[in-house]
Design an enzyme around this catalytic site. Structure first.
Site, PDB file in Angstrom:
ATOM      1  N   ASP A 124      28.177  20.159  39.777  1.00 30.70           N
ATOM      2  CA  ASP A 124      26.960  19.653  39.156  1.00 30.70           C
ATOM      3  C   ASP A 124      25.840  19.474  40.193  1.00 30.70           C
ATOM      4  O   ASP A 124      26.091  18.959  41.288  1.00 30.70           O
ATOM      5  CB  ASP A 124      27.292  18.297  38.519  1.00 30.70           C
ATOM      6  N   HIS A 162      25.050  23.020  27.881  1.00 31.90           N
ATOM      7  CA  HIS A 162      24.910  21.711  27.240  1.00 31.90           C
ATOM      8  C   HIS A 162      23.591  21.024  27.563  1.00 31.90           C
ATOM      9  O   HIS A 162      23.365  19.891  27.131  1.00 31.90           O
ATOM     10  CB  HIS A 162      26.076  20.825  27.688  1.00 31.90           C
TER      11      HIS A 162
HETATM   12  C1  GLC Z   1      23.370  18.453  35.389  1.00 34.26           C
HETATM   13  C2  GLC Z   1      24.155  18.429  34.110  1.00 34.26           C
HETATM   14  C3  GLC Z   1      23.471  17.500  33.163  1.00 34.26           C
HETATM   15  C4  GLC Z   1      23.457  16.122  33.770  1.00 34.26           C
HETATM   16  C5  GLC Z   1      22.844  16.134  35.159  1.00 34.26           C
HETATM   17  C6  GLC Z   1      23.164  14.883  35.923  1.00 34.26           C
HETATM   18  O1  GLC Z   1      22.115  18.994  35.224  1.00 34.26           O
HETATM   19  O2  GLC Z   1      24.300  19.734  33.603  1.00 34.26           O
HETATM   20  O3  GLC Z   1      24.067  17.471  31.905  1.00 34.26           O
HETATM   21  O4  GLC Z   1      22.736  15.250  32.959  1.00 34.26           O
HETATM   22  O5  GLC Z   1      23.332  17.192  35.946  1.00 34.26           O
HETATM   23  O6  GLC Z   1      24.500  14.885  36.301  1.00 34.26           O
END
Ligand code: GLC
Length: 530
Positions: free
Chosen positions: A201, A328
Site C-alpha cells: 500500500d 477499490h
Molecule cells: C491506498 C489504498 C486506499 C487507502 C489508502 C491508505 O491508496 O488503496 O484504499 O485508503 O492507501 O492506506
C-alpha cells in the site's frame, strides 16, 4: 525463458468485506472466499487472488488502518481460516497475495499506544512526531489525502504526529532501524505461512524528505476544491518518491528473495520518471509497480494507445509491464467509460495487452457504480471530502444470484446491493452465452492458452479508422490482431490478408474475416488470429 506465474497470470482483487458473508453480519469474510474458491479457479480461471487488508483493524479506513500486522481480524476469520484458504487456493493452483500497509498503522496498534504514551518511550521514534511551529500550528503545510492537515496534535506529549490519511492512521518512521526490522519481520511472518506475495500500500510514501519541507503550491489545483482539501492544493514533492526510498525498497525485496518466486507489487501514483524507478536499476526493487495510467484516460482510442506506448517506451528491458483499470479506490468501468459495451471493450484491452492484468471483483459482471444514499456513506474520503468522492460506489456487495441481498449475505449488507442485481449476477450470467461474464471467461481462457497474448511482444498497428485502437501480439510465428472500436459508430479497418476471428466483445461471432475490410460494430472489439 519460462515466464513466471506473475508474468503470464491474471491477478483478481477481492475486497473481502464485499465478496461473500458466511457469518450473517452483512460483511464478507475469509470463509466466504473459501466457499467461492471453485468460482475463482474453475469458473473464472484466474491465476492469483489479492485481498485488500484482512488484519485486525478498527476499520477507520476499512482495514488500511492495521492494529496487528501478524493476525487476521475476527470479522474476517482467524489465522486457521487463512491457512485453510491458502491450502484450498494452492490445491487449485491459485496464488494468494495479501495487502501490506507499511506506511501507517492504526492509532490503536500497540506500537502507537506506546509511542504516544511519552516523549521518551522507546517506540516514540517509530512514528513521526514533531514540535508545533512557534505559533502552535502544524510542523509543515502537508495535507491529508482525506482532508484536513496531515498532522494531529497530541495534548499529552505536546507534539504533532503525522498522518497523510485519517488521524487513525499515524505514519510509521521507516528511518528508524528497529521499526524497519519489525516491519520486515511482519513480511516474513506471512511468507513463512506460504503466501505468494504482497500488494504494498502507498509504498512510495514510506520515506519522506528528511527535513519535512513544505510542499510547493499546485497552481493547477481546481478552483472548486472543498475548503479542507489541503492536499490537492499542493504539489506532492517532499512527501513521496524520495530518492532515499530506493535503498529501503531493495531491503524489502531482499526479504522476498529469501523465498522462492514471491512477488512484490506496489501501489504508486507518481509521474512516469518517478514510477519507473521502483523497478530498481537492475530489477532489484518491485516486480510490478502498479500501473494505473489507463485508469486516468478518457474513453478514447488515441489516449489509451498513447498511454500504452508511453509505458512500453519507458520500461527498461528487465521490467515486466502491468495494467490496472479498476480497484477499490476508483469507479466501476461500465460507469466510468459510459456503458456496458465500453466495459467489454475495456476488458478485452486489459486482457490482451502485454503485461500482468489486475481485475477487480465484480468487473466480470459489468457491475456499475453503486448508488449510496448520503446517510449510508461509509468511506472516510466521502465523509470528509463530499459524497461525490466516496469510494463506496465501487465496494458494493458481489452479486451472486437473484435472491435477496444478491446471495452475498442473509442480512442487509454493510453497503447497499446495487439495484440491478436481479439480472446482473453470476447465476444469471453464467449460462448466458453472450453475457459479459462469458466474455471474461473466454478472455481469461484465451489468454491462458495463448503465449502470444500473455507474454508475446506488443506492436501498435496504425489505422486511419476513427477512434480505433489496433495492435498485434506476437510469439514466434503466432500472431494475433486485437482491434478495438472506441467509437459509437461502426468502423471498417483496411489491413492486409485474412484471419480468423476468435472472439468478439459481443461474444456472437467467430470465423474467417477479410482484413481488408474488417468491420467493427459500435463499441466492439475483436481478437483475430492471423
Ligand atoms: C491506498 C489504498 C486506499 C487507502 C489508502 C491508505 O491508496 O488503496 O484504499 O485508503 O492507501 O492506506
Amino acid at each position: 525463458m519460462k515466464p513466471l506465474w506473475w508474468q503470464n497470470g491474471v491477478v483478481y482483487q477481492i475486497y473481502p468485506r464485499s465478496f461473500k458473508d458466511t457469518t450473517g453480519n452483512g460483511i464478507g469474510d475469509l470463509a466466504g472466499v473459501i466457499e467461492k474458491m471453485d468460482y475463482l479457479s474453475d469458473t473464472l480461471g484466474i491465476d492469483a487472488i489479492w485481498f485488500s487488508p484482512i488484519n485486525p483493524s478498527p476499520m477507520k479506513d476499512f482495514g488500511y488502518d492495521v492494529a496487528d500486522y501478524c493476525d487476521v481480524d475476527p470479522m474476517f476469520g482467524d489465522l486457521a481460516t487463512f491457512d485453510r484458504l491458502l491450502a484450498e487456493a494452492h490445491k487449485r493452483g491459485l496464488k494468494v497475495l495479501i495487502d501490506w500497509v507499511p506506511n501507517h498503522s492504526s492509532d490503536e496498534h500497540p506500537w502507537f499506544l506506546e509511542s504516544r504514551s511519552s516523549r521518551d518511550n522507546p517506540k516514540r521514534d517509530w512514528y513521526i512526531w514533531r514540535d508545533p511551529k512557534p505559533d502552535g500550528t502544524p510542523p509543515n503545510n502537508w495535507g491529508s489525502f482525506f482532508g484536513g492537515p496531515a498532522w494531529t496534535f497530541d495534548e499529552k506529549t505536546g507534539q504533532y504526529y503525522m498522518h497523510q490519511f485519517v488521524p487513525g492512521q499515524p505514519e510509521l518512521n521507516w528511518r528508524n532501524p528497529e521499526l524497519k526490522k519489525a516491519m520486515l519481520d511482519g513480511l516474513r511472518f506471512w511468507l513463512d505461512r506460504g503466501i505468494d506475495g504482497f500488494r504494498m500500500d502507498v509504498i512510495g510514501l514510506i520515506i519522506k524528505d528528511e527535513d519535512l519541507r513544505d510542499n510547493p503550491p499546485n497552481p493547477d489545483a481546481p478552483a472548486n476544491l472543498p475548503a479542507n482539501d489541503l492536499f490537492s492544493r499542493l504539489h506532492q514533492v517532499y512527501n513521496m518518491d524520495q530518492d532515499d526510498v530506493h535503498p529501503v525498497m531493495r531491503e524489502i525485496r531482499q526479504v522476498l528473495d529469501e523465498y522462492n518466486e514471491r512477488v512484490a507489487i506496489g501501489e504508486l501514483w507518481g509521474p512516469m520518471d518517478r514510477w519507473v524507478k521502483y523497478y530498481g536499476t537492475t530489477g532489484d526493487e518491485l516486480h510490478l509497480p502498479f500501473n494505473f495510467r489507463l485508469m486516468h484516460q478518457p474513453w478514447s482510442a488515441s489516449a489509451m494507445r498513447a498511454s500504452v506506448e508511453e509505458m512500453e517506451g519507458a520500461l527498461p528491458p528487465f521490467a515486466w509491464p502491468n495494467y490496472v483499470l479498476g480497484n477499490h479506490d476508483g469507479t466501476r468501468l461500465a460507469t466510468r467509460f459510459g456503458g456496458q459495451s465500453q466495459a467489454r471493450v475495456a476488458a478485452m484491452m486489459l486482457l490482451t495487452l502485454r503485461g500482468t492484468p489486475t481485475v477487480y471483483y465484480g468487473e466480470e459482471l459489468g457491475m456499475e457504480n453503486g448508488v449510496i444514499p448520503p446517510e449510508k456513506i461509509q468511506d472516510p474520503q466521502g465523509i470528509n471530502l463530499g459524497a461525490e468522492r466516496t469510494r463506496d460506489v465501487c465496494r458494493t456487495p458481489m452479486q451472486w444470484d437473484a435472491t435477496e441481498h444478491a446471495g452475498f449475505s442473509n442480512v442487509e449488507p454493510w453497503l447497499p446491493v446495487s439495484a440491478d442485481y436481479r439480472t446482473r449476477n453470476v447465476a444469471a450470467m453464467l449460462n448466458d452465452p453472450t453475457s459479459i461474464l462469458t466474455l471474461y471467461r473466454r478472455l481469461f481462457a484465451l489468454r491462458k492458452a495463448t503465449p502470444a497474448l500473455n507474454v508475446g511482444s506488443y506492436a501498435t498497428v496504425p489505422t486511419p479508422a476513427a477512434d480505433c485502437f489496433v495492435y498485434e501480439r506476437t510469439d514466434g510465428p503466432d500472431r494475433y490482431l486485437i482491434a478495438l472500436n472506441f467509437s459509437g459508430e461502426a468502423q471498417t479497418l483496411s489491413l492486409f490478408g485474412n484471419g480468423t476471428c476468435l472472439l468478439s466483445t459481443q461474444v456472437d461471432r467467430t470465423g474467417e474475416v477479410d482484413l481488408q475490410a474488417l468491420s467493427l460494430r459500435p463499441h466492439e472489439g475483436v481478437i483475430v488470429k492471423l
